[in-house]
Design an enzyme around this catalytic site. Structure first.
Site, mmCIF file in Angstrom:
data_model
loop_
_atom_site.group_PDB
_atom_site.id
_atom_site.type_symbol
_atom_site.label_atom_id
_atom_site.label_comp_id
_atom_site.label_asym_id
_atom_site.label_seq_id
_atom_site.Cartn_x
_atom_site.Cartn_y
_atom_site.Cartn_z
ATOM 1 N N HIS A 132 5.106 16.783 -4.053
ATOM 2 C CA HIS A 132 4.693 16.963 -2.661
ATOM 3 C C HIS A 132 3.559 17.985 -2.570
ATOM 4 C CE1 HIS A 132 7.886 14.396 -1.422
ATOM 5 N NE2 HIS A 132 8.857 15.231 -1.699
ATOM 6 N N LEU B 112 -13.878 13.604 12.932
ATOM 7 C CA LEU B 112 -12.766 12.758 12.488
ATOM 8 C C LEU B 112 -11.508 13.001 13.325
ATOM 9 C CD1 LEU B 112 -11.499 10.944 10.164
ATOM 10 C CD2 LEU B 112 -10.838 13.114 9.100
ATOM 11 N N ASP C 99 2.631 7.485 -0.558
ATOM 12 C CA ASP C 99 3.906 7.318 -1.255
ATOM 13 C C ASP C 99 3.771 7.658 -2.745
ATOM 14 O OD1 ASP C 99 6.593 6.741 -1.353
ATOM 15 O OD2 ASP C 99 6.322 4.587 -1.625
HETATM 16 C C1 IPE Z 1 7.341 6.117 3.628
HETATM 17 O O1 IPE Z 1 7.709 6.382 2.324
HETATM 18 C C2 IPE Z 1 7.259 7.401 4.410
HETATM 19 C C3 IPE Z 1 6.178 8.309 4.055
HETATM 20 C C4 IPE Z 1 5.258 8.095 3.155
HETATM 21 C C5 IPE Z 1 6.152 9.562 4.780
HETATM 22 P P1 IPE Z 1 9.242 6.313 1.855
HETATM 23 O O2 IPE Z 1 9.227 6.713 0.418
HETATM 24 O O3 IPE Z 1 10.086 7.116 2.762
HETATM 25 O O4 IPE Z 1 9.597 4.780 2.032
HETATM 26 P P2 IPE Z 1 10.707 3.893 1.351
HETATM 27 O O5 IPE Z 1 12.013 4.630 1.488
HETATM 28 O O6 IPE Z 1 10.335 3.724 -0.086
HETATM 29 O O7 IPE Z 1 10.669 2.593 2.079
HETATM 30 C C1 IPE Z 2 5.970 10.306 -0.269
HETATM 31 O O1 IPE Z 2 6.441 10.411 -1.551
HETATM 32 C C2 IPE Z 2 6.198 11.549 0.554
HETATM 33 C C3 IPE Z 2 7.223 11.424 1.592
HETATM 34 C C4 IPE Z 2 7.934 10.360 1.843
HETATM 35 C C5 IPE Z 2 7.463 12.589 2.416
HETATM 36 P P1 IPE Z 2 7.965 10.150 -1.906
HETATM 37 O O2 IPE Z 2 8.699 11.434 -1.771
HETATM 38 O O3 IPE Z 2 8.496 9.012 -1.134
HETATM 39 O O4 IPE Z 2 7.861 9.776 -3.433
HETATM 40 P P2 IPE Z 2 8.679 8.624 -4.187
HETATM 41 O O5 IPE Z 2 8.433 7.356 -3.446
HETATM 42 O O6 IPE Z 2 10.117 9.029 -4.154
HETATM 43 O O7 IPE Z 2 8.108 8.609 -5.558
HETATM 44 MG MG MG Z 3 8.642 7.017 -1.428
#
Ligand code: IPE
Ligand code: IPE
Ligand code: MG
Length: 255
Positions: A47, A141, A30
């Site tokens: 990303h 792995l 995240d």
């Molecule tokens: C969880 O992160 C999903 C992934 C890391 C792929 P999100 O950013 O989508 O989760 P929320 O919305 O903060 O709960």
């Molecule tokens: C995690 O990073 C990647 C995915 C959920 C695909 P985020 O895109 O959720 O990044 P934040 O949480 O908005 O910073």
């Molecule tokens: Mg996120």
């Protein structure tokens, strides 16, 4: 915990200091968007950098001799993001498989994909299946890619599978045990995660591995995913090695 001396020797050789190496580490990667926004960059750049962190994490897990790494790459709720971001993430997954598959195969990595497959775009589904097929006999792995994954949807799928078996007379309802449910989930055959790591400060599961996480240890760190490096991974492992897992019982010294 039953840890083979081999894996701990590998951990020491790789510079890790873990006594109790987890068999299975699951990552909620995240904070890509926040990482980018903090730098005045578009979220997509986060990303892109996140993919670099993922490559490093897979390499490090392989060196340490961890058996299973699960990565939450796209949740069933992430479709709710703006179309441009969703498209970018789909493109990134494609590029990851196209560019990294042969290298992962050479590194003896076995890829497995969990999550809903029904509504996936055909091209993406074909790539994911190719990755699974090519690497199915690898013995290194296990890399489990949670893509279009939601734990509640996974549990509902398992319930439908089992109820169909009952309806067809192949299964008695008394035989719907915890084991039977585990075997009907996308993660059948895999050990439950010992450690779940979430970056970027959020302390929630966001619909990740709800069934499998019953006795997982959790590790939350403030770093955004693109900044998650070997040192951060080692820190999570070292923290895990000091956890006392009781599974509802008592520590040996308390008996
Ligand atoms: C969880 O992160 C999903 C992934 C890391 C792929 P999100 O950013 O989508 O989760 P929320 O919305 O903060 O709960
Ligand atoms: C995690 O990073 C990647 C995915 C959920 C695909 P985020 O895109 O959720 O990044 P934040 O949480 O908005 O910073
Ligand atoms: Mg996120």
């Amino acid at each position: 915990m039953n840890v083979s001396p081999d894996r701990n020797q590998q951990a020491h050789a790789a510079g890790g200091s873990c006594e109790n190496l987890p068999r299975h580490v699951a990552f909620i990667m995240d904070g890509n968007g926040r990482w980018a926004t903090a730098r005045g960059l578009p979220r997509t750049e986060g990303h892109r950098q996140g993919l670099e962190a993922l490559r490093g994490t897979i390499r490090h897990a392989g060196k340490l001799g961890i058996e299973v790494v699960t990565i939450y790459s796209f949740s069933s709720e992430n479709w709710n993001r703006p179309q441009t971001e969703v498209s970018f993430l789909m493109g990134l997954l494609r590029r990851f498989v196209q560019r990294d598959l042969s290298e992962l195969h050479d590194a003896n990595v076995r890829i497995r994909v969990i999550g809903g497959r029904e509504d996936l775009e055909k091209g993406i589904l074909a790539l994911l299946e190719e990755a699974e097929q090519l690497t199915r006999n690898n013995t290194g792995l296990n890399l489990v890619v949670a893509f279009n994954y939601g734990a509640r949807a996974e549990i509902a799928r398992a319930a439908r599978k089992l109820s169909l078996q009952v309806a067809q007379g192949h299964l008695n309802s008394e035989d719907i045990t915890e084991d039977a449910i585990s075997q009907a989930l996308d993660t059948y055959g895999l050990p439950d995660p010992d450690l779940i790591v979430r970056t970027s400060g959020e302390m929630r599961l966001s619909n990740f591995l709800l069934w499998q996480a019953a006795y997982s240890e959790f590790y939350f760190c403030e770093k955004h995913w693109p900044d998650f490096d070997e040192a951060a991974f080692d820190e999570a492992l070292s923290c895990f090695s000091n956890r006392q897992r009781r599974y509802g019982g008592l520590d040996a010294e308390a008996l």
